[in-house]
Scaffold this motif. Structure first.
Motif, short mmCIF file in Angstrom:
data_model
loop_
_atom_site.label_atom_id
_atom_site.label_comp_id
_atom_site.label_asym_id
_atom_site.label_seq_id
_atom_site.Cartn_x
_atom_site.Cartn_y
_atom_site.Cartn_z
N VAL A 12 1.00 -1.02 0.01
CA VAL A 12 -0.40 0.54 0.01
C VAL A 12 0.95 1.41 -0.31
CG1 VAL A 12 -1.85 1.58 1.37
CG2 VAL A 12 -1.63 -1.22 1.32
N ALA A 66 -15.44 0.28 17.58
CA ALA A 66 -15.96 -0.24 15.91
C ALA A 66 -14.61 -0.85 15.14
CB ALA A 66 -17.03 0.79 15.31
N ASN A 113 -14.15 0.53 11.20
CA ASN A 113 -14.88 1.61 10.42
C ASN A 113 -13.68 1.23 9.23
OD1 ASN A 113 -15.05 2.88 13.17
ND2 ASN A 113 -13.01 3.48 13.11
N PRO A 114 -14.87 1.60 7.83
CA PRO A 114 -14.96 1.55 6.63
C PRO A 114 -14.35 2.91 5.86
CG PRO A 114 -17.19 2.20 7.31
CD PRO A 114 -16.53 1.70 8.69
N VAL A 115 -13.21 2.77 6.35
CA VAL A 115 -12.07 4.16 5.54
C VAL A 115 -12.38 3.73 4.64
CG1 VAL A 115 -10.80 4.83 7.00
CG2 VAL A 115 -10.20 3.13 5.78
N ALA A 116 -12.12 4.58 3.37
CA ALA A 116 -12.13 4.49 1.69
C ALA A 116 -10.81 4.72 1.23
CB ALA A 116 -12.97 5.85 1.39
N PRO A 134 -7.49 1.01 1.26
CA PRO A 134 -6.55 -0.20 1.61
C PRO A 134 -6.44 -0.02 2.95
CG PRO A 134 -5.21 0.83 -0.24
CD PRO A 134 -6.63 2.08 0.15
N TYR A 135 -7.40 0.13 4.35
CA TYR A 135 -6.13 0.19 5.32
C TYR A 135 -7.71 -0.85 6.14
CZ TYR A 135 -3.65 3.54 3.31
OH TYR A 135 -2.53 4.02 2.98
N ASN A 162 -9.30 -0.17 9.43
CA ASN A 162 -9.01 0.25 10.77
C ASN A 162 -10.61 -0.02 12.01
OD1 ASN A 162 -10.61 2.28 11.49
ND2 ASN A 162 -9.32 3.56 10.15
N PHE A 163 -9.79 -0.20 12.85
CA PHE A 163 -10.71 -0.13 13.52
C PHE A 163 -10.93 0.81 15.58
CE2 PHE A 163 -7.48 -2.21 16.86
CZ PHE A 163 -6.55 -3.35 16.12
N THR A 164 -11.32 1.08 15.87
CA THR A 164 -11.71 1.69 17.13
C THR A 164 -11.82 0.61 18.82
OG1 THR A 164 -12.26 3.12 15.91
CG2 THR A 164 -12.35 3.83 18.04
N TRP A 174 -4.89 2.33 12.51
CA TRP A 174 -5.40 1.98 11.38
C TRP A 174 -3.92 1.31 10.45
CZ3 TRP A 174 -7.38 5.31 7.64
CH2 TRP A 174 -7.85 6.36 7.73
N ILE A 189 -3.56 5.28 15.62
CA ILE A 189 -2.26 4.54 15.66
C ILE A 189 -2.33 4.39 14.65
CG2 ILE A 189 -1.13 2.85 16.22
CD1 ILE A 189 -1.24 4.38 18.62
N TRP A 190 -1.14 5.21 14.14
CA TRP A 190 -0.90 4.50 12.63
C TRP A 190 -0.13 3.73 12.61
CZ3 TRP A 190 -1.56 9.87 12.94
CH2 TRP A 190 -2.80 10.28 11.96
N ALA A 191 0.00 2.40 12.16
CA ALA A 191 1.20 1.24 11.69
C ALA A 191 1.11 1.22 10.38
CB ALA A 191 0.18 -0.01 12.11
N THR A 218 1.79 3.40 8.62
CA THR A 218 1.15 4.33 7.38
C THR A 218 1.16 5.69 8.04
OG1 THR A 218 -0.27 4.52 5.96
CG2 THR A 218 -1.25 3.74 7.61
N ASP A 258 -10.53 9.60 7.37
CA ASP A 258 -11.32 9.51 7.47
C ASP A 258 -12.22 9.93 7.76
OD1 ASP A 258 -12.26 7.56 4.86
OD2 ASP A 258 -13.58 6.87 6.43
N ALA A 264 -14.79 8.28 8.77
CA ALA A 264 -15.73 7.04 8.99
C ALA A 264 -14.47 6.60 10.85
CB ALA A 264 -15.74 5.97 8.58
N HIS A 287 -18.12 7.43 17.16
CA HIS A 287 -17.71 8.01 18.10
C HIS A 287 -17.84 9.30 17.91
CE1 HIS A 287 -16.37 3.86 18.08
NE2 HIS A 287 -16.77 4.68 19.54
#
Lengths: 315, 280, 483
Positions: A27, B131, B133-136, B138-139, B141-143, B275, C442-444, C446, C451, C453, C471
């Protein structure tokens, strides 16, 4: 063979060397390539880029239907891409099948194209599925016929099943055949290696084994020379230079059809390996249709209006 | 009835799993509703608070790391231990507050049940509040909610046991450690609850209990730079502004609550978003 | 063919023709542009050219805006169904997309950020925020806050200058979706895109008073924070001001969200994908000139790869194209203000005097405007000011570590907790580190990804609450038991 002191030719040392390479995050590499694709190249730089790209084209015909007539026409185009404009540079080389090498060399010499090289695809191109003896003979034939550049394919089967030493040994042997008579370009067929990790690994393997150039694709498999794949290969030659002080060339081939794509490639070179690579001895573009688009864009810049395909030759 | 002289308990603080006396050497008198002397609990000082915060901070990493299942079982264990000591707690509530035995029994029952309720949240709160999270791009992503750290709490004056449970359970079930100031007038329930804690496999320092005066301890809680959040449910609303203003120095999360609900757990949890690229 | 080794990119300026900047602006109150009384100039930080005169809102202006917002809330917005509110937000999203290039050009002129970023990041993300939140407006009962979540009423929103339009979107979109009306104040140096957004509200036929925009400086912000007619404060800016706001609202019933400063660690483990890590470092600290609260301003490198990474980083930094923000090929634009430039200079000087080694990318900086070359400091320790204080500029502090735990300890050794980066190709280590880091984002493998969302916000002194996702939406709704 010194292998630059990176490996000693044994499987153990090769595995250790390849295992020491860092991975590639797909990516991240895609994002970097996409960002560089936004570079906007205008006016004088565009003109310079077009001429540079023309001089880097390996004008290619690799068809079962190739004939002496077709190849001769290609050679004519290679020497003088635009018969109406002598300022257009010749391309870097013509790229043909083994049996067409002699025809191409003879014709090029005949029309004043001594400076245009002949590249022969070799080692059972495109699949690489033949015995080593055949691959060696294939290469010898091409060199004897006048090829100054050998575009060999690697054994992707061996690579994908982890038999790196076999791939390495094949390159070493072909390198020996080429000796000082021909430049060696090693084709990975990146579309079959699939991952960027593999592309990076193949790049370092081929460079240590003695490749002068690393080349993306045969043109027979899609995807071919995508921007991120070329980025990964350019990073490899840059890092290899840091380690060895030797500059290895890169040749994307397949899928580069228009000026925009070609300029994107040059931007990749400029901002990844660096401007030192922006010359035909270190960067080539394997293509056929690309040349005419470069010519049309060149006309647009010179004339100030959009060109028509009627004014460029279809050979 | 025998003429035996009963053995009275010395009520002490509960810090880092031990029962120290206040470093200040001070106590205060607790009397029942009729004004009869009951006990001399510790009048905790700011230094006791300081020690308790050190203990709570040291305990945070381990407690935070404990699995949700483990946290749930320990909270449930607290309920088990409380259940086994029902009579003692009923007795203390009756003695101190003068309420009927029936009313005290309801409070103890509710407290046990409340602990059981919170115990069950340990392994559910993340799925409730987390959650994907459906980001736009190729990642992946969760909370997820995570513990905030060290939380201080001021337990309400009444009900002295149930209010205390509501002050500590939602804080620790989220992975925080707590320093709680018990009801001033009725601290016996809290101090006896320390005995429940001490027999429940809860790591030392996760719950630290002080007794004393709100006016004395609260400003130090509000200003302490190693306290991340503050539950002021037990504090008169007239004092809220001052505490919140002082707490702004390290941007403490300061809340008061009207009821028990999952939001009370989440109030002292931070949402972390992670992310990661998806690729070969 | 002429012999030229270097590939010089000819200037590729984006056209300014798309935008019309008025010589003078007022406020946007009750659906109309109203004249202001006192004005101050807003400049293009890349050229110091005065772009326009911006009104400094005084008490009367803020009162009028709050009154308009209250009226819109009670008479219109709170009575409208979520379904209809959502349609207005969808309209706004679409109009922002339609006028995206105009917004991008104006943002770049007023802020100094490269057109490539305003065009490819700020503006598309701003539109996406409206589109995302539009869909929430009729689904609030599913947001996890009970069956009848209620709006706060009037939200006062104060936004910073680093992402003017994007921060507006982060604030206005969820507020409106949740049913609040707003009084928004853009930053003193970057009001123009907010005022263009007011035009979008008009084109979308948003009911008058639902969005009110007052311009001004910190004094205007204070008027909003302290206004009794406001129910909810949302602020993005410095931790220092955040604390002032927290104190100011302490005696009130106002609900508050704060998105404040950071000093993010960007940790590179020895098993990272090195080239992408280098890109991540560059993106982490040089994106938007480092004017990013979540910037990866502390690079924490594993010692075994430190030399290699620093060498690669320097090579990469030398390729950063610094200059005219309107040039499509510019990577690093102008520092937003003279004041900010002085601050960056002051902290960098502290780095020098405390013994860290400075290296700046060789680049020609324009003569006019505010500029700072991409810079790294090596040999930095936890005790250096440049490892602790937010520089908010293109300056990276490099520290090293030997074990994973040491990396985490250094990363967490700060009162901030907004974001952090992790680079490793080992999945288990990435998840371990992401669990250990005390930061909200946290950006892993990247960095600096955003975003609508995805909830964003800080631990500790980096703020209160989240923005984005379910949230973030909850910050604009009542329905929780605590206050």
């Amino acid at each position: 063979m010194s292998f630059y002191g990176l490996v000693d030719g044994t499987e153990t040392s090769l595995k250790k060397y390849l295992g020491s390479l860092s991975g590639v995050d797909q990516v991240g590499a895609d994002a970097r390539a996409a960002m560089l694709a936004t570079r906007s190249i205008k006016t004088t730089s565009k003109r310079w880029a077009i001429d540079t790209a023309i001089s880097m084209v390996d004008l290619t015909t690799l068809e079962g239907a190739d004939t002496p007539g077709k190849v001769k026409a290609l050679c004519t185009k290679a020497v003088r891409p635009d018969p109406t404009d002598a300022t257009v540079p010749s391309v870097g080389a013509v790229c043909v099948y083994n049996d067409m090498v002699e025809i191409a060399r003879t014709h090029l010499d005949l029309i004043g194209g001594q400076h245009v090289g002949v590249a022969a695809v070799s080692t059972a191109f495109p699949s690489g599925r033949a015995s080593m003896a055949v691959k060696i003979q294939d290469t010898k034939d091409a060199i004897n016929a006048g090829a100054s550049e050998i575009d060999m394919v690697i054994d992707r089967g061996a690579f994908l099943s982890g038999r790196y030493i076999e791939v390495f040994d094949e390159i070493v042997k072909i390198r020996e055949v080429c000796a000082t008579k021909a430049h060696l370009k090693v084709i990975f067929e990146t579309g079959e290696l699939v991952t960027y990790d593999n592309v990076r690994k193949a790049s370092f393997l081929a460079m240590a084994a003695g490749a002068d150039f690393i080349k993306t694709s045969t043109g027979k498999v899609s995807p071919a020379a995508t921007a991120p794949v070329v980025l990964v290969m350019l990073e490899a030659v840059r890092d290899f230079y840091t380690m060895t002080k030797v500059r290895i060339g890169v040749k994307p081939a397949g899928g580069i059809r228009n000026t925009k794509d070609a300029i994107k490639q040059l931007v990749l070179v400029n901002e990844t390996a660096g401007p030192e690579w922006l010359k035909p001895s270190l960067f080539r573009i394997g293509a056929s249709a690309l040349l005419n688009d470069l010519l049309m864009q060149r006309m647009k810049i010179d004339d100030g209006y959009y060109a028509s395909p009627q004014y460029v030759t279809i050979d | 009835m025998s003429n035996r002289i009963d053995v009275k308990k010395t009520y002490k603080l509960f810090i880092n799993g031990a029962f120290p006396r206040t470093e200040s050497g001070r106590t205060y008198e607790v009397k029942n509703a009729k004004g009869i002397f009951i006990a001399n609990p510790c009048l905790a000082s700011r230094k006791d608070l300081r020690d308790a915060v050190v203990a709570a901070r040291a305990a945070h990493h381990g407690w935070n790391k404990a699995t949700a299942y483990n946290k749930g079982q320990i909270l449930y264990r607290l309920a088990e231990m409380l259940e086994g000591r029902r009579a003692q707690f009923v007795d203390e509530i009756v003695t101190v507050t003068g309420v009927s035995k029936a009313k005290a029994e309801i409070e103890v029952t509710d407290s046990v049940d409340r602990l059981v309720w919170y115990a069950g949240w340990a392994d559910k709160i993340s799925s409730l509040s987390g959650a994907l999270n459906p980001v736009a791009g190729p990642y992946y992503n969760f909370t997820i909610p995570e513990s905030m750290g060290v939380i201080a709490a001021i337990a309400p004056e009444t009900p002295s046991l149930l209010g205390f449970i509501d002050s500590i359970a939602p804080i620790i079930v989220g992975g925080n450690t707590v320093v709680v100031l018990a009801s001033t007038k009725a601290p016996l329930s809290a101090m006896s609850f320390a005995e429940v804690i001490a027999t429940s496999d809860l790591p030392a320092g996760v719950i630290n209990i002080l007794t004393g005066r709100k006016d004395e301890i609260t400003p130090w809680m509000a200003s302490h730079m190693d306290i991340d959040g503050l539950d002021i449910s037990g504090l008169s609303s007239k004092k809220h502004a001052e505490v919140k203003s002082t707490g702004a120095q390290n941007l403490k999360r300061i809340y008061s609550f009207k009821s028990d609900e999952p939001g009370r757990i989440l109030a002292f949890m931070e949402n972390k978003t992670v992310w990661h690229p998806i690729g070969l | 063919m002429e012999e030229k080794l270097s590939f010089e990119y000819a200037p590729a300026p984006e056209s300014r023709a798309l935008v019309t900047i008025k010589p003078k602006y007022g406020h946007f109150i009750g659906g109309k542009f109203v004249a202001g009384s006192k004005h101050f100039p807003t400049i293009n930080p890349a050229t110091e050219e005065v772009l326009s005169q911006i009104s400094l809102a005084a008490k009367a202006d803020v009162d009028a805006a709050v009154k308009a917002a209250r009226k819109a809330y009670t008479t219109t917005w709170s009575k409208m169904s979520g379904k209809e509110r959502g349609k207005y937000l969808f309209r706004i999203a679409r109009i922002m997309q339609e006028r995206s290039r105009e917004f991008a050009v104006l943002e770049t002129l007023d802020n100094g950020k490269p057109i490539r970023e305003s065009r490819d990041v700020d503006v598309p993300l701003a539109a996406a925020h409206f589109f995302y939140h539009a869909g929430w407006a009729d689904k609030l009962e599913y947001a996890g806050l009970g069956t009848t979540p209620k709006a706060h009423g009037v939200a006062g929103q104060i936004i910073p200058w680093n992402f003017p339009l994007l921060m507006l979107a982060w604030k206005v979109a969820p507020a409106l979706a949740a049913g609040n009306t707003v009084v928004l104040k853009p930053a003193e140096t970057t009001s123009l895109t907010a005022l263009l957004f007011a035009e979008v509200c008009q084109q979308a036929e948003l009911p008058a008073g639902v969005v009110n925009i007052v311009t001004g400086d910190g004094s205007t912000g204070a008027l909003i924070v302290n206004h009794p007619g406001i129910d909810k404060i949302a602020f993005t800016g410095s931790t220092e001001v955040g604390k002032i706001i927290a104190r100011a609202v302490a005696p009130t019933k106002k609900s508050v969200t704060l998105e404040l400063g950071g000093k993010a660690a960007n940790i590179i483990f020895d098993d990272a994908a090195i080239d992408e890590s280098v890109e991540g470092i560059v993106n982490g600290i040089f994106f938007n000139q480092g004017h990013v609260c979540c910037a990866g301003s502390r690079l924490i490198l594993q010692e075994s790869i430190a030399d290699e990474v620093i060498e690669k980083l320097k090579n990469r930094m030398a390729k950063i194209r610094v200059g005219d923000p309107m040039d499509k090929n510019t990577d690093l634009g102008a520092i937003n203000s003279k004041e900010q430039l002085l601050k960056i200079g002051e902290l960098s000087a502290a780095g020098d005097s405390e013994g860290a080694q400075r290296w700046s990318a060789p680049c020609d900086l324009p003569g006019k405007g505010f500029w700072f070359a991409p810079t790294i400091f090596t040999g930095v320790t936890q005790a250096h000011r440049i490892a602790r204080e937010e520089i908010f500029g293109p300056v990276l502090s490099v520290l090293t570590f030997r074990t994973p735990q040491e990396a985490i300890d250094k990363a967490n050794n700060t009162p901030f907790g907004l974001s952090a980066g992790i680079w490793s190709e080992k999945g288990a280590k990435v998840l371990w580190a992401s669990q250990q880091l005390r930061a909200g984002v946290i950006w892993a493998n990247t960095f600096n990804k955003f975003d609508p969302a995805s909830p964003f916000g800080g631990y500790k002194e980096s703020g209160w609450g989240r923005e984005g996702g379910r949230h973030g939406l909850s910050a604009y709704l009542k329905g929780v038991s605590h206050e």
